[in-house]
Design a protein around this motif. Structure first.
Motif, PDB file in Angstrom:
ATOM      1  N   THR A  31       4.138 -20.363   7.142  1.00 42.86           N
ATOM      2  CA  THR A  31       3.086 -20.220   8.513  1.00 42.86           C
ATOM      3  C   THR A  31       2.813 -18.865   8.994  1.00 42.86           C
ATOM      4  O   THR A  31       1.761 -18.807   8.736  1.00 42.86           O
ATOM      5  CB  THR A  31       3.855 -21.019   9.764  1.00 42.86           C
ATOM      6  N   ASP A  32       3.618 -18.059   8.870  1.00 40.62           N
ATOM      7  CA  ASP A  32       3.225 -16.658   9.274  1.00 40.62           C
ATOM      8  C   ASP A  32       3.404 -15.822   8.100  1.00 40.62           C
ATOM      9  O   ASP A  32       3.661 -14.502   8.289  1.00 40.62           O
ATOM     10  CB  ASP A  32       3.974 -16.048  10.580  1.00 40.62           C
ATOM     11  N   GLY A  33       3.743 -16.090   6.856  1.00 34.46           N
ATOM     12  CA  GLY A  33       3.834 -15.436   5.861  1.00 34.46           C
ATOM     13  C   GLY A  33       2.457 -14.435   5.330  1.00 34.46           C
ATOM     14  O   GLY A  33       3.077 -13.479   5.087  1.00 34.46           O
ATOM     15  N   HIS A  34       1.390 -14.790   5.905  1.00 36.74           N
ATOM     16  CA  HIS A  34       0.155 -14.019   5.854  1.00 36.74           C
ATOM     17  C   HIS A  34       0.447 -12.768   6.418  1.00 36.74           C
ATOM     18  O   HIS A  34      -0.182 -11.543   5.950  1.00 36.74           O
ATOM     19  CB  HIS A  34      -1.135 -14.549   6.072  1.00 36.74           C
ATOM     20  N   LYS A  35       1.035 -12.631   7.822  1.00 42.58           N
ATOM     21  CA  LYS A  35       1.320 -11.348   8.491  1.00 42.58           C
ATOM     22  C   LYS A  35       2.385 -10.538   7.575  1.00 42.58           C
ATOM     23  O   LYS A  35       2.211  -9.231   7.706  1.00 42.58           O
ATOM     24  CB  LYS A  35       1.926 -11.820   9.768  1.00 42.58           C
ATOM     25  N   TYR A  36       3.378 -11.001   6.884  1.00 39.54           N
ATOM     26  CA  TYR A  36       4.259 -10.508   6.240  1.00 39.54           C
ATOM     27  C   TYR A  36       3.645  -9.584   4.772  1.00 39.54           C
ATOM     28  O   TYR A  36       3.778  -8.473   4.884  1.00 39.54           O
ATOM     29  CB  TYR A  36       5.338 -11.170   5.814  1.00 39.54           C
ATOM     30  N   ILE A  37       2.741 -10.420   4.276  1.00 42.80           N
ATOM     31  CA  ILE A  37       2.050  -9.934   3.166  1.00 42.80           C
ATOM     32  C   ILE A  37       1.120  -8.885   3.542  1.00 42.80           C
ATOM     33  O   ILE A  37       1.017  -7.737   2.918  1.00 42.80           O
ATOM     34  CB  ILE A  37       1.112 -11.050   2.362  1.00 42.80           C
ATOM     35  N   ASN A  38       0.256  -8.793   4.601  1.00 45.52           N
ATOM     36  CA  ASN A  38      -0.474  -7.930   5.374  1.00 45.52           C
ATOM     37  C   ASN A  38       0.439  -6.811   5.308  1.00 45.52           C
ATOM     38  O   ASN A  38      -0.150  -5.630   5.123  1.00 45.52           O
ATOM     39  CB  ASN A  38      -1.159  -8.579   6.460  1.00 45.52           C
ATOM     40  N   GLY A  39       1.430  -6.616   6.113  1.00 50.28           N
ATOM     41  CA  GLY A  39       2.094  -5.618   6.464  1.00 50.28           C
ATOM     42  C   GLY A  39       2.888  -4.724   5.400  1.00 50.28           C
ATOM     43  O   GLY A  39       2.531  -3.707   5.266  1.00 50.28           O
ATOM     44  N   VAL A  40       3.199  -5.631   4.148  1.00 50.69           N
ATOM     45  CA  VAL A  40       3.878  -5.126   3.266  1.00 50.69           C
ATOM     46  C   VAL A  40       2.698  -4.293   2.383  1.00 50.69           C
ATOM     47  O   VAL A  40       2.867  -3.007   1.901  1.00 50.69           O
ATOM     48  CB  VAL A  40       4.675  -5.900   2.319  1.00 50.69           C
ATOM     49  N   LEU A  41       1.668  -5.005   1.979  1.00 55.00           N
ATOM     50  CA  LEU A  41       0.638  -4.265   1.286  1.00 55.00           C
ATOM     51  C   LEU A  41      -0.120  -3.297   1.890  1.00 55.00           C
ATOM     52  O   LEU A  41      -0.468  -2.259   1.371  1.00 55.00           O
ATOM     53  CB  LEU A  41      -0.363  -5.347   0.700  1.00 55.00           C
ATOM     54  N   ASP A  42      -0.171  -3.265   3.271  1.00 53.40           N
ATOM     55  CA  ASP A  42      -0.793  -2.310   4.282  1.00 53.40           C
ATOM     56  C   ASP A  42      -0.103  -1.020   3.807  1.00 53.40           C
ATOM     57  O   ASP A  42      -0.464   0.137   3.612  1.00 53.40           O
ATOM     58  CB  ASP A  42      -1.161  -2.480   5.523  1.00 53.40           C
ATOM     59  N   LYS A  43       1.361  -1.191   4.009  1.00 56.61           N
ATOM     60  CA  LYS A  43       2.053   0.180   3.918  1.00 56.61           C
ATOM     61  C   LYS A  43       2.093   0.570   2.477  1.00 56.61           C
ATOM     62  O   LYS A  43       1.993   1.766   2.236  1.00 56.61           O
ATOM     63  CB  LYS A  43       3.741  -0.233   4.163  1.00 56.61           C
ATOM     64  N   LEU A  44       2.120  -0.200   1.549  1.00 55.11           N
ATOM     65  CA  LEU A  44       1.853  -0.014   0.128  1.00 55.11           C
ATOM     66  C   LEU A  44       0.590   0.863  -0.243  1.00 55.11           C
ATOM     67  O   LEU A  44       0.526   2.082  -0.692  1.00 55.11           O
ATOM     68  CB  LEU A  44       2.087  -1.103  -1.087  1.00 55.11           C
ATOM     69  N   ALA A  45      -0.221   0.313   0.265  1.00 54.79           N
ATOM     70  CA  ALA A  45      -1.809   0.995   0.220  1.00 54.79           C
ATOM     71  C   ALA A  45      -1.650   2.545   0.811  1.00 54.79           C
ATOM     72  O   ALA A  45      -2.372   3.473   0.439  1.00 54.79           O
ATOM     73  CB  ALA A  45      -2.909   0.258   0.913  1.00 54.79           C
ATOM     74  N   GLN A  46      -1.033   2.615   1.963  1.00 55.28           N
ATOM     75  CA  GLN A  46      -0.746   3.881   2.480  1.00 55.28           C
ATOM     76  C   GLN A  46      -0.175   4.881   1.650  1.00 55.28           C
ATOM     77  O   GLN A  46      -0.427   6.083   1.536  1.00 55.28           O
ATOM     78  CB  GLN A  46       0.001   3.912   3.846  1.00 55.28           C
ATOM     79  N   ASP A  47       0.805   4.313   0.494  1.00 56.46           N
ATOM     80  CA  ASP A  47       1.334   5.331  -0.388  1.00 56.46           C
ATOM     81  C   ASP A  47       0.479   5.620  -1.468  1.00 56.46           C
ATOM     82  O   ASP A  47       0.421   6.419  -1.998  1.00 56.46           O
ATOM     83  CB  ASP A  47       2.549   4.399  -0.906  1.00 56.46           C
ATOM     84  N   VAL A  48      -0.314   4.499  -1.987  1.00 54.40           N
ATOM     85  CA  VAL A  48      -0.999   4.518  -3.336  1.00 54.40           C
ATOM     86  C   VAL A  48      -2.328   4.665  -3.346  1.00 54.40           C
ATOM     87  O   VAL A  48      -3.096   5.040  -4.128  1.00 54.40           O
ATOM     88  CB  VAL A  48      -0.732   3.129  -4.136  1.00 54.40           C
ATOM     89  N   ARG A  49      -2.912   4.677  -2.041  1.00 55.85           N
ATOM     90  CA  ARG A  49      -4.634   4.514  -1.948  1.00 55.85           C
ATOM     91  C   ARG A  49      -4.663   5.658  -0.782  1.00 55.85           C
ATOM     92  O   ARG A  49      -5.902   5.481  -0.166  1.00 55.85           O
ATOM     93  CB  ARG A  49      -4.816   3.342  -1.590  1.00 55.85           C
ATOM     94  N   THR A  50      -4.009   6.779  -0.677  1.00 58.79           N
ATOM     95  CA  THR A  50      -4.136   7.729   0.448  1.00 58.79           C
ATOM     96  C   THR A  50      -5.579   8.329   0.285  1.00 58.79           C
ATOM     97  O   THR A  50      -6.446   8.317   1.568  1.00 58.79           O
ATOM     98  CB  THR A  50      -3.220   8.709   0.039  1.00 58.79           C
ATOM     99  N   VAL A  51      -6.115   8.563  -0.777  1.00 59.61           N
ATOM    100  CA  VAL A  51      -7.598   9.245  -0.659  1.00 59.61           C
ATOM    101  C   VAL A  51      -8.406   8.295  -0.271  1.00 59.61           C
ATOM    102  O   VAL A  51      -9.391   8.653   0.462  1.00 59.61           O
ATOM    103  CB  VAL A  51      -7.858   9.694  -2.212  1.00 59.61           C
ATOM    104  N   GLU A  52      -8.532   7.052  -0.722  1.00 61.73           N
ATOM    105  CA  GLU A  52      -9.355   6.239  -0.405  1.00 61.73           C
ATOM    106  C   GLU A  52      -9.432   5.738   1.080  1.00 61.73           C
ATOM    107  O   GLU A  52     -10.470   5.452   1.814  1.00 61.73           O
ATOM    108  CB  GLU A  52      -9.339   4.759  -1.082  1.00 61.73           C
ATOM    109  N   ILE A  53      -8.405   5.578   1.710  1.00 63.89           N
ATOM    110  CA  ILE A  53      -7.835   5.261   2.982  1.00 63.89           C
ATOM    111  C   ILE A  53      -8.571   6.443   3.634  1.00 63.89           C
ATOM    112  O   ILE A  53      -9.147   6.200   4.800  1.00 63.89           O
ATOM    113  CB  ILE A  53      -6.641   4.907   3.352  1.00 63.89           C
ATOM    114  N   LYS A  54      -8.022   7.497   3.861  1.00 64.66           N
ATOM    115  CA  LYS A  54      -8.715   8.867   4.198  1.00 64.66           C
ATOM    116  C   LYS A  54     -10.277   8.935   4.183  1.00 64.66           C
ATOM    117  O   LYS A  54     -10.851   9.321   5.251  1.00 64.66           O
ATOM    118  CB  LYS A  54      -8.061  10.089   3.753  1.00 64.66           C
ATOM    119  N   ALA A  55     -10.823   8.403   3.347  1.00 65.59           N
ATOM    120  CA  ALA A  55     -12.279   8.397   3.016  1.00 65.59           C
ATOM    121  C   ALA A  55     -13.030   7.365   3.923  1.00 65.59           C
ATOM    122  O   ALA A  55     -14.242   7.556   4.020  1.00 65.59           O
ATOM    123  CB  ALA A  55     -12.615   8.146   1.522  1.00 65.59           C
ATOM    124  N   GLY A  56     -12.130   6.606   4.498  1.00 62.84           N
ATOM    125  CA  GLY A  56     -12.787   5.724   5.314  1.00 62.84           C
ATOM    126  C   GLY A  56     -13.379   4.167   4.724  1.00 62.84           C
ATOM    127  O   GLY A  56     -14.050   3.563   5.098  1.00 62.84           O
TER     128      GLY A  56
END
Length: 154
Positions: A129-154
């Motif tokens: 039921t709420d698994g999508h929220k968990y997936i979103n949170g974990v992948l968002d944190k991972l993206a902060q680690d591995v896609r820093t330049v892309e995230i900062k570029a907006g």
């Protein structure tokens, strides 16, 4: 066997075909996790059992062979963002985190927002039921680690 249900490798990029490749790719990864059957056997089963005429077959192949080949690297990347032991993850969540991590780390040609949105959509379809929220949170944190330049570029 007639090759009518396979996409031509020279076809242009099609987001819907890529989405379907992820859909079947996640299911194939789940099957592999649960059965430990050969990846090649699972791939052949999917190609013969499902209509792949509108699926990015090349990307499906990429997912089901490269995610398992990179498991240690992928899991090392997302495990720090889990709030539970990896063994306690739902098998669907595990397959989606592996797939999403693969796309974030190895497929920088795919925007991080697309990776997260697609994983969330699959979690809503196949997960708890709420698994999508968990997936979103974990992948968002991972993206902060591995896609820093892309995230900062907006």
């Amino acid at each position: 066997m007639v090759e009518k249900n396979q996409q031509s490798p020279k076809s242009e990029f099609n987001p819907a075909a890529r989405r379907k490749a992820r859909h079947y790719g996640m299911q194939a990864l789940y099957q592999w996790q649960m059965t430990k059957d050969s990846l090649s056997d699972i791939e052949l089963q999917f190609l013969s059992d499902y209509d792949f005429s509108r699926v990015d077959v090349e990307y499906f192949h990429d997912i089901i062979h490269h995610v398992p080949a990179s498991l240690n690297e992928l899991e090392e990347a997302f495990i720090p963002h889990l709030d539970r032991d990896i063994k306690d993850l739902d098998p669907i969540e595990l397959a989606l985190l592996r797939l999403g991590s693969y796309e974030l780390i190895k497929r920088i040609d795919i925007p991080y927002k697309v990776v997260i949105n697609e994983a969330v959509a699959l979690a809503k379809k196949f997960g708890a039921t709420d698994g999508h929220k968990y997936i979103n949170g974990v992948l968002d944190k991972l993206a902060q680690d591995v896609r820093t330049v892309e995230i900062k570029a907006g």
